[in-house]
Motif scaffolding. Structure first.
Motif, PDB file in Angstrom:
ATOM      1  N   ALA A  23       0.839  -1.193   0.000  1.00 35.92           N
ATOM      2  CA  ALA A  23       0.000   0.000   0.000  1.00 35.92           C
ATOM      3  C   ALA A  23       0.876   1.245   0.000  1.00 35.92           C
ATOM      4  O   ALA A  23       1.860   1.307   0.707  1.00 35.92           O
ATOM      5  CB  ALA A  23      -0.907   0.002   1.227  1.00 35.92           C
ATOM      6  N   VAL A  24       0.530   2.206  -0.827  1.00 38.91           N
ATOM      7  CA  VAL A  24       1.302   3.447  -0.930  1.00 38.91           C
ATOM      8  C   VAL A  24       0.353   4.625  -0.723  1.00 38.91           C
ATOM      9  O   VAL A  24      -0.183   5.180  -1.668  1.00 38.91           O
ATOM     10  CB  VAL A  24       1.991   3.558  -2.304  1.00 38.91           C
ATOM     11  CG1 VAL A  24       2.984   4.711  -2.317  1.00 38.91           C
ATOM     12  CG2 VAL A  24       2.708   2.266  -2.656  1.00 38.91           C
ATOM     13  N   PRO A  25       0.079   5.047   0.538  1.00 37.20           N
ATOM     14  CA  PRO A  25      -0.912   6.094   0.741  1.00 37.20           C
ATOM     15  C   PRO A  25      -0.460   7.470   0.305  1.00 37.20           C
ATOM     16  O   PRO A  25      -1.243   8.263  -0.176  1.00 37.20           O
ATOM     17  CB  PRO A  25      -1.158   6.045   2.254  1.00 37.20           C
ATOM     18  CG  PRO A  25       0.091   5.460   2.811  1.00 37.20           C
ATOM     19  CD  PRO A  25       0.614   4.518   1.773  1.00 37.20           C
ATOM     20  N   THR A  27       0.462  11.388   0.252  1.00 39.68           N
ATOM     21  CA  THR A  27      -0.250  12.483   0.910  1.00 39.68           C
ATOM     22  C   THR A  27      -1.753  12.280   0.878  1.00 39.68           C
ATOM     23  O   THR A  27      -2.477  12.870   1.687  1.00 39.68           O
ATOM     24  CB  THR A  27       0.087  13.820   0.220  1.00 39.68           C
ATOM     25  OG1 THR A  27      -0.232  13.717  -1.175  1.00 39.68           O
ATOM     26  CG2 THR A  27       1.571  14.134   0.359  1.00 39.68           C
ATOM     27  N   GLY A  28      -2.236  11.464  -0.029  1.00 41.32           N
ATOM     28  CA  GLY A  28      -3.672  11.198  -0.078  1.00 41.32           C
ATOM     29  C   GLY A  28      -4.054   9.935   0.646  1.00 41.32           C
ATOM     30  O   GLY A  28      -5.146   9.424   0.460  1.00 41.32           O
ATOM     31  N   GLY A  29      -3.165   9.417   1.489  1.00 40.38           N
ATOM     32  CA  GLY A  29      -3.412   8.167   2.189  1.00 40.38           C
ATOM     33  C   GLY A  29      -4.218   8.348   3.458  1.00 40.38           C
ATOM     34  O   GLY A  29      -4.838   9.372   3.702  1.00 40.38           O
ATOM     35  N   VAL A  30      -4.196   7.327   4.270  1.00 40.47           N
ATOM     36  CA  VAL A  30      -5.000   7.295   5.488  1.00 40.47           C
ATOM     37  C   VAL A  30      -4.247   7.975   6.619  1.00 40.47           C
ATOM     38  O   VAL A  30      -3.161   7.547   6.999  1.00 40.47           O
ATOM     39  CB  VAL A  30      -5.344   5.849   5.868  1.00 40.47           C
ATOM     40  CG1 VAL A  30      -6.137   5.815   7.175  1.00 40.47           C
ATOM     41  CG2 VAL A  30      -6.120   5.181   4.746  1.00 40.47           C
ATOM     42  N   GLY A  31      -4.829   9.015   7.176  1.00 40.78           N
ATOM     43  CA  GLY A  31      -4.289   9.695   8.332  1.00 40.78           C
ATOM     44  C   GLY A  31      -5.067   9.323   9.570  1.00 40.78           C
ATOM     45  O   GLY A  31      -5.905   8.406   9.555  1.00 40.78           O
ATOM     46  N   ASP A 305      -6.228  -3.935  13.509  1.00 43.76           N
ATOM     47  CA  ASP A 305      -5.230  -3.906  12.440  1.00 43.76           C
ATOM     48  C   ASP A 305      -5.887  -4.131  11.088  1.00 43.76           C
ATOM     49  O   ASP A 305      -5.570  -3.448  10.103  1.00 43.76           O
ATOM     50  CB  ASP A 305      -4.173  -4.994  12.673  1.00 43.76           C
ATOM     51  CG  ASP A 305      -3.301  -4.722  13.875  1.00 43.76           C
ATOM     52  OD1 ASP A 305      -2.650  -3.671  13.918  1.00 43.76           O
ATOM     53  OD2 ASP A 305      -3.250  -5.581  14.772  1.00 43.76           O
ATOM     54  N   LEU A 306      -6.808  -5.089  11.034  1.00 41.52           N
ATOM     55  CA  LEU A 306      -7.475  -5.395   9.770  1.00 41.52           C
ATOM     56  C   LEU A 306      -8.312  -4.213   9.291  1.00 41.52           C
ATOM     57  O   LEU A 306      -8.295  -3.874   8.097  1.00 41.52           O
ATOM     58  CB  LEU A 306      -8.345  -6.638   9.934  1.00 41.52           C
ATOM     59  CG  LEU A 306      -9.157  -7.060   8.701  1.00 41.52           C
ATOM     60  CD1 LEU A 306      -8.256  -7.283   7.492  1.00 41.52           C
ATOM     61  CD2 LEU A 306      -9.976  -8.307   9.008  1.00 41.52           C
ATOM     62  N   ALA A 307      -9.028  -3.582  10.195  1.00 47.31           N
ATOM     63  CA  ALA A 307      -9.870  -2.438   9.805  1.00 47.31           C
ATOM     64  C   ALA A 307      -9.031  -1.336   9.174  1.00 47.31           C
ATOM     65  O   ALA A 307      -9.392  -0.775   8.124  1.00 47.31           O
ATOM     66  CB  ALA A 307     -10.618  -1.904  11.019  1.00 47.31           C
ATOM     67  N   VAL A 308      -7.891  -1.015   9.784  1.00 48.58           N
ATOM     68  CA  VAL A 308      -7.058   0.073   9.270  1.00 48.58           C
ATOM     69  C   VAL A 308      -6.292  -0.377   8.030  1.00 48.58           C
ATOM     70  O   VAL A 308      -6.144   0.381   7.066  1.00 48.58           O
ATOM     71  CB  VAL A 308      -6.113   0.586  10.370  1.00 48.58           C
ATOM     72  CG1 VAL A 308      -5.202   1.683   9.830  1.00 48.58           C
ATOM     73  CG2 VAL A 308      -6.925   1.120  11.548  1.00 48.58           C
ATOM     74  N   ALA A 309      -5.796  -1.620   8.012  1.00 47.53           N
ATOM     75  CA  ALA A 309      -5.090  -2.119   6.829  1.00 47.53           C
ATOM     76  C   ALA A 309      -6.002  -2.108   5.608  1.00 47.53           C
ATOM     77  O   ALA A 309      -5.583  -1.735   4.503  1.00 47.53           O
ATOM     78  CB  ALA A 309      -4.570  -3.537   7.090  1.00 47.53           C
ATOM     79  N   ALA A 310      -7.254  -2.506   5.786  1.00 46.81           N
ATOM     80  CA  ALA A 310      -8.198  -2.497   4.666  1.00 46.81           C
ATOM     81  C   ALA A 310      -8.452  -1.068   4.179  1.00 46.81           C
ATOM     82  O   ALA A 310      -8.556  -0.823   2.970  1.00 46.81           O
ATOM     83  CB  ALA A 310      -9.511  -3.145   5.095  1.00 46.81           C
ATOM     84  N   ARG A 317      -5.733   1.935  -3.651  1.00 42.63           N
ATOM     85  CA  ARG A 317      -6.381   1.564  -4.925  1.00 42.63           C
ATOM     86  C   ARG A 317      -7.030   2.782  -5.578  1.00 42.63           C
ATOM     87  O   ARG A 317      -7.017   2.918  -6.803  1.00 42.63           O
ATOM     88  CB  ARG A 317      -7.435   0.475  -4.667  1.00 42.63           C
ATOM     89  CG  ARG A 317      -6.876  -0.820  -4.124  1.00 42.63           C
ATOM     90  CD  ARG A 317      -6.115  -1.601  -5.149  1.00 42.63           C
ATOM     91  NE  ARG A 317      -7.026  -2.182  -6.122  1.00 42.63           N
ATOM     92  CZ  ARG A 317      -6.617  -2.867  -7.190  1.00 42.63           C
ATOM     93  NH1 ARG A 317      -5.343  -3.020  -7.430  1.00 42.63           N
ATOM     94  NH2 ARG A 317      -7.496  -3.384  -8.022  1.00 42.63           N
ATOM     95  N   ARG A 318      -7.616   3.648  -4.747  1.00 43.40           N
ATOM     96  CA  ARG A 318      -8.251   4.846  -5.295  1.00 43.40           C
ATOM     97  C   ARG A 318      -7.202   5.772  -5.941  1.00 43.40           C
ATOM     98  O   ARG A 318      -7.511   6.502  -6.867  1.00 43.40           O
ATOM     99  CB  ARG A 318      -8.988   5.603  -4.186  1.00 43.40           C
ATOM    100  CG  ARG A 318     -10.244   4.907  -3.699  1.00 43.40           C
ATOM    101  CD  ARG A 318     -11.105   5.821  -2.852  1.00 43.40           C
ATOM    102  NE  ARG A 318     -10.446   6.201  -1.610  1.00 43.40           N
ATOM    103  CZ  ARG A 318     -10.606   5.534  -0.457  1.00 43.40           C
ATOM    104  NH1 ARG A 318     -11.364   4.450  -0.407  1.00 43.40           N
ATOM    105  NH2 ARG A 318     -10.003   5.966   0.640  1.00 43.40           N
TER     106      ARG A 318
END
Length: 321
Positions: A23-25, A27-31, A305-310, A317-318
């Motif tokens: 996963a490559v978030p 600057t538009g990734g999950v904060g 962990d699963l909730a945040v990893a997903a 993907r977006r």
């Protein structure tokens, strides 16, 4: 978050239909806010944390290996984490490891994430989801015990749910404590280093240390304050004393997990007292009194962990062209 806490990676070869990738978030990734939302959505969708699989812990010469599997909704996954007490002295993270995210129906691999970075994002998100409901709306003063990655992560996550104005850092290492103070000032907070007695003036207290004995006198905590302890998952280690536990309304991620691993509660002998879980709190079913402290004890669970990893995977993907 401090430098190095991002979730880095690059694509790996896989099937044409669904390539395995890091996963490559960016600057538009999950904060922090996105991670808090991911935790809350899983619980609001009806997930029961009491039924989640237990963590497996294996002692090894360097420390401990943890195996944490989970399956929720369309995803499954497993975190393999190492806890290495000697690493910080070598300039290395205390927590290591990787997370393998799987497609739920087929168990085909979807992504590999940095386990330490995922933990640094997930644990504060869980705390923030709880304290968003346990801290008084006018909470301004945060007291943090610890000055490592979790302290930075908790500051970021709590600022996403509460308009804090003041930070007091209580840490063993003066240099690291001062660095966290400087980080807080950079976020616009009035920040300084303090001692354990600072809890007497706190609205919110967060303990994210490796301590095995209480960090402060629980009698000092104001009746309006909310306290969270996240530093241990062992029944013989604790960061808060029995005085605070006796005064406080109690909350955990899951009662089943807390009975096995929450030394803060086990050593205080909570017995048959009411202990609310995070699902009850997030769904609005838990009592949240204002005349006594509220104490949330986190041990870390695989479903988190699963909730945040997903969420990180979906975000990556977006962003893909």
């Amino acid at each position: 978050m401090p430098p190095g806490a991002e979730l880095p990676g690059a694509e790996l070869p896989g099937t044409a239909a669904e390539p395995l990738q890091y996963a490559v978030p960016g600057t538009g990734g999950v904060g922090p806010a996105g991670a808090v939302g991911a935790i809350e959505r899983v619980l609001l969708d009806g997930f029961d944390p009491e039924a989640a699989p237990a963590r497996s812990a294996v002692p090894v010469p360097a420390g401990e290996l943890l195996l944490m599997p989970a399956a929720v909704g369309p995803y499954a996954g497993v975190k393999i984490a190492g806890v290495v007490p000697g690493n910080p002295a070598l300039g290395l993270p205390r927590i290591t490891g990787s997370y393998l995210l799987l497609d739920g129906p087929t168990l085909q691999p979807l992504a590999v994430l940095d386990g330490a970075a995922l933990t640094a994002l997930r644990t504060p998100a869980v705390t923030a989801a709880a304290l968003a409901r346990l801290a008084v709306p006018e909470a301004e003063h945060l007291v943090v015990f610890g000055s490592g990655p979790q302290a930075y992560g908790h500051l970021d996550a709590l600022l996403a749910v509460r308009p804090l104005r003041r930070l007091t850092v209580v840490g063993r290492d003066p240099g690291r404590a001062s660095a966290l103070v400087a980080y807080g000032r950079g976020l616009g907070l009035s920040a300084g280093v303090g001692g354990p007695e600072a809890v007497g003036r706190a609205d919110v207290v967060v303990c994210c240390t490796t301590a095995r004995t209480p960090l402060f006198d629980g009698a000092l905590v104001p009746a309006h304050a909310a306290v969270a302890a996240v530093g241990s998952h062992e029944p013989d280690a604790r960061e808060v004393d029995e005085v605070l536990v006796g005064r406080a309304e109690l909350y955990v991620e899951a009662r089943t997990a807390a009975a096995r691993e929450a030394g803060d509660l086990v050593l205080a002998g909570v017995g048959g007292r009411q202990v609310w879980n995070l699902a009850e709190l997030v769904r609005g079913d838990a009592l949240v009194p204002r005349g006594r402290p509220r104490f949330f004890k986190s041990v870390g669970m695989a479903w988190e962990d699963l909730a945040v990893a997903a969420e990180v995977y979906r975000a990556s993907r977006r962003q893909s062209p």
